[in-house]
Scaffold this motif. Structure first.
Motif, PDB file in Angstrom:
ATOM      1  N   SER A 172       8.108  11.044  14.023  1.00 13.71           N
ATOM      2  CA  SER A 172       9.235  10.805  14.939  1.00 13.71           C
ATOM      3  C   SER A 172       9.519  12.039  15.789  1.00 13.71           C
ATOM      4  O   SER A 172      10.656  12.457  15.970  1.00 13.71           O
ATOM      5  CB  SER A 172      10.492  10.401  14.140  1.00 13.71           C
ATOM      6  N   TRP A 173       8.459  12.620  16.313  1.00 21.00           N
ATOM      7  CA  TRP A 173       8.551  13.825  17.152  1.00 21.00           C
ATOM      8  C   TRP A 173       9.145  13.432  18.493  1.00 21.00           C
ATOM      9  O   TRP A 173       8.546  12.691  19.259  1.00 21.00           O
ATOM     10  CB  TRP A 173       7.163  14.424  17.323  1.00 21.00           C
ATOM     11  N   GLN A 174      10.307  13.940  18.789  1.00 21.71           N
ATOM     12  CA  GLN A 174      11.014  13.524  20.000  1.00 21.71           C
ATOM     13  C   GLN A 174      10.186  13.810  21.247  1.00 21.71           C
ATOM     14  O   GLN A 174       9.718  14.922  21.460  1.00 21.71           O
ATOM     15  CB  GLN A 174      12.364  14.247  20.090  1.00 21.71           C
ATOM     16  N   GLY A 175       9.996  12.801  22.063  1.00 18.66           N
ATOM     17  CA  GLY A 175       9.267  12.938  23.322  1.00 18.66           C
ATOM     18  C   GLY A 175       7.773  12.698  23.207  1.00 18.66           C
ATOM     19  O   GLY A 175       7.057  12.749  24.221  1.00 18.66           O
ATOM     20  N   TYR A 176       7.271  12.425  21.973  1.00 20.92           N
ATOM     21  CA  TYR A 176       5.826  12.247  21.801  1.00 20.92           C
ATOM     22  C   TYR A 176       5.323  11.021  22.564  1.00 20.92           C
ATOM     23  O   TYR A 176       4.277  11.075  23.234  1.00 20.92           O
ATOM     24  CB  TYR A 176       5.501  12.136  20.314  1.00 20.92           C
ATOM     25  N   ASP A 177       6.063   9.917  22.503  1.00 26.01           N
ATOM     26  CA  ASP A 177       5.636   8.723  23.237  1.00 26.01           C
ATOM     27  C   ASP A 177       5.565   8.992  24.734  1.00 26.01           C
ATOM     28  O   ASP A 177       4.623   8.558  25.417  1.00 26.01           O
ATOM     29  CB  ASP A 177       6.612   7.568  22.972  1.00 26.01           C
ATOM     30  N   GLU A 178       6.527   9.726  25.245  1.00 23.77           N
ATOM     31  CA  GLU A 178       6.534  10.038  26.682  1.00 23.77           C
ATOM     32  C   GLU A 178       5.340  10.923  27.035  1.00 23.77           C
ATOM     33  O   GLU A 178       4.714  10.751  28.099  1.00 23.77           O
ATOM     34  CB  GLU A 178       7.846  10.729  27.054  1.00 23.77           C
ATOM     35  N   SER A 179       5.016  11.863  26.162  1.00 21.39           N
ATOM     36  CA  SER A 179       3.859  12.739  26.422  1.00 21.39           C
ATOM     37  C   SER A 179       2.571  11.931  26.474  1.00 21.39           C
ATOM     38  O   SER A 179       1.695  12.162  27.328  1.00 21.39           O
ATOM     39  CB  SER A 179       3.760  13.800  25.327  1.00 21.39           C
TER      40      SER A 179
ATOM     41  N   ASP B 282       7.618   7.467  18.642  1.00 24.16           N
ATOM     42  CA  ASP B 282       7.367   8.902  18.636  1.00 24.16           C
ATOM     43  C   ASP B 282       6.478   9.345  17.481  1.00 24.16           C
ATOM     44  O   ASP B 282       6.535  10.486  17.014  1.00 24.16           O
ATOM     45  CB  ASP B 282       8.681   9.696  18.627  1.00 24.16           C
TER      46      ASP B 282
ATOM     47  N   GLN C  20       2.152  17.198  17.118  1.00 24.63           N
ATOM     48  CA  GLN C  20       3.167  16.142  17.040  1.00 24.63           C
ATOM     49  C   GLN C  20       2.934  15.171  15.876  1.00 24.63           C
ATOM     50  O   GLN C  20       3.803  14.362  15.559  1.00 24.63           O
ATOM     51  CB  GLN C  20       3.202  15.354  18.355  1.00 24.63           C
TER      52      GLN C  20
ATOM     53  N   ARG D 178       2.419   9.974  29.790  1.00 21.57           N
ATOM     54  CA  ARG D 178       2.041  10.856  30.912  1.00 21.57           C
ATOM     55  C   ARG D 178       0.559  11.217  30.846  1.00 21.57           C
ATOM     56  O   ARG D 178      -0.122  11.245  31.879  1.00 21.57           O
ATOM     57  CB  ARG D 178       2.896  12.124  30.893  1.00 21.57           C
TER      58      ARG D 178
END
Length: 446
Positions: free
Chosen positions: A35-42, A31, A116, A45
């Motif tokens: 360590s920004w939650q959800g950054y890897d998922e963003s 992330d 992020q 996508r």
């Protein structure tokens, strides 16, 4: 709004040949650095949606007859935002440009820095600014094309920091993005057209004309020359004035050739830069680059017969310094009754703008050639003149002050204006006799 082209689509719009350069591979902890939650998922996508691994694609391309480094933003990847990996790619692109002596063309579409990654993302602007400055010092041209949108730090570095800034019609352009502006802000102020009117953009170019426009600009900005521009031949009357007042009247005639006629006769093709990058433009000062009949690119700054405003002086100074960095000789055409002296001109910094142009001409890194084609009114005209390489057309004059104003200062009656013009020695042949000009231009056929 313009259509939001993908990075690959806009690359194809300007070149049929593109080779991506190698990028450094930096690894993040999960992330990202914050360590920004959800950054890897963003990011996953965004990559799936766009087919890109980052918000910029960088490589080399042939645009017309010129090879260039091409930087294209992918707005679909997290809004074209700048993060640390974006900075890695941009630095690699600029480094490649300097190592291979290539100009840089940036096709910008970005919403700004990536939240992020916090301040690590924001500091990429310093990194980009340094790379741009190093490339400028290396004497390589930088052209930006502003797409929709170009906001935040991307506008304040790659966009506004380029040597020449073009924009697509209707593109949103401004430091403040649409979600962070004051609620009562006029949206029309944040457009390519508004930035053109404010002197921050050189031209608005339609997408279908972009490849040809970039090819022309690159051809003009990448061919240095050490030889001074020859003075243009005279286009008006060739006989010399008999009196000082005769010289003044002929120079003020609406029938004599003005700047546009001289530029059209001198150049086979030309493009203009617009604006002083300080919020102003002056239609009475034409500046740009052109292809002379001998095939050499030259820069030009030409007064159009009106009182020159501070923005005009600043634009001319910008032109001369840019030409100097790129090794391109300069032609200036003097034609003004003098500097604008109204209250607005004073508030806009007339004195400082004239001083800046005097300095730019005095320290020019390439040869400057000047032709006086009409009125040469005092310091407002002299600021554009090349010391030691100024010529005059037969239907021009140059004077320390207008004869009417000289008579008024000396408290002379109106019937003494004409004799005062003679006393001032304003005719071309007077200037030649005093050693103030190199010569008087003639018809090339004569």
């Amino acid at each position: 709004m313009t259509d939001r082209l993908s990075a690959r689509d806009v690359i194809a719009l300007v070149s049929a040949e593109f080779t991506e350069i190698a990028y450094p591979r930096s690894e993040f902890k999960p992330d990202g650095p914050l360590s920004w939650q959800g950054y890897d998922e963003s990011r996953v996508r965004a990559a799936a949606r766009t087919g890109e691994e980052e918000s910029v694609v960088c490589g080399t391309a042939a645009i017309g007859d010129t090879s260039a480094v091409l930087i294209a933003f992918e707005f679909g990847f997290l809004g074209g935002s700048l993060g640390e990996r974006t900075g890695d790619r941009l630095e690699a692109a600029y480094t490649h440009a300097r190592e291979h002596r290539l100009p840089v063309v940036s096709l910008v579409a970005t919403g700004g820095s990536r939240m992020q990654e916090g301040m690590l993302a924001l500091t990429q602007l310093q990194r980009v600014a340094r790379q741009s400055a190093l490339t400028r010092e290396a004497g390589l041209a930088q052209i930006a094309v502003l797409r929709d949108p170009t906001t935040g730090g991307g506008w304040a570095t790659l966009g506004a920091g380029a040597d020449v800034t073009l924009a697509l019609p209707g593109a949103q352009v401004g430091f403040a993005g649409s979600r962070v502006r004051p609620p009562d802000a006029d949206p029309a102020a944040y457009t390519a057209e508004a930035q053109l009117a404010a002197g921050a953009v050189d031209a608005v170019v339609r997408p279908e004309e972009l490849r040809e426009a970039l090819a022309l600009w690159l051809g003009l900005l990448t061919r240095p020359s050490a030889e001074a521009a020859p003075p243009p031949p005279a286009l008006g009357t060739l006989d010399l004035p008999t009196t000082g007042w005769d010289a003044v009247q002929r120079a003020r005639s609406a029938q004599r050739p003005h700047a546009a006629a001289y530029l059209d006769a001198y150049f086979t093709r030309r493009v203009t830069i617009s604006g002083d990058r300080c919020g102003g433009t002056d239609d009475g000062m034409l500046c740009g680059f052109g292809l002379a009949e001998d095939g050499r690119p030259l820069a030009y700054a030409a007064q159009c017969g009106t009182a020159t405003r501070p923005a005009g002086y600043r634009t001319a100074a910008r032109l001369i310094r840019l030409a100097g960095r790129l090794g391109i000789p300069v032609l200036t055409l003097v034609d003004t009754p003098g500097a604008a002296n109204d209250a607005d001109a004073e508030r806009q910094g007339a004195g400082a703008a004239i001083a800046d142009l005097f300095g730019a001409v005095a320290t020019a890194r390439t040869p400057v050639t000047t032709l006086v084609i009409g009125e040469g009114g005092s310091g407002g005209a002299l600021a554009l003149a090349a010391p030691g390489n100024t010529w005059a057309a037969p239907d021009s004059y140059f004077s320390v002050i207008a004869p009417e104003l000289a008579a008024a200062i000396l408290k002379r009656p109106a019937d003494q204006v004409r004799p005062t013009a003679d006393q001032l020695h304003v005719r071309p042949q007077d200037l030649l006799g005093l050693g103030l000009i190199r010569g008087i231009t003639e018809d090339p056929k004569g």
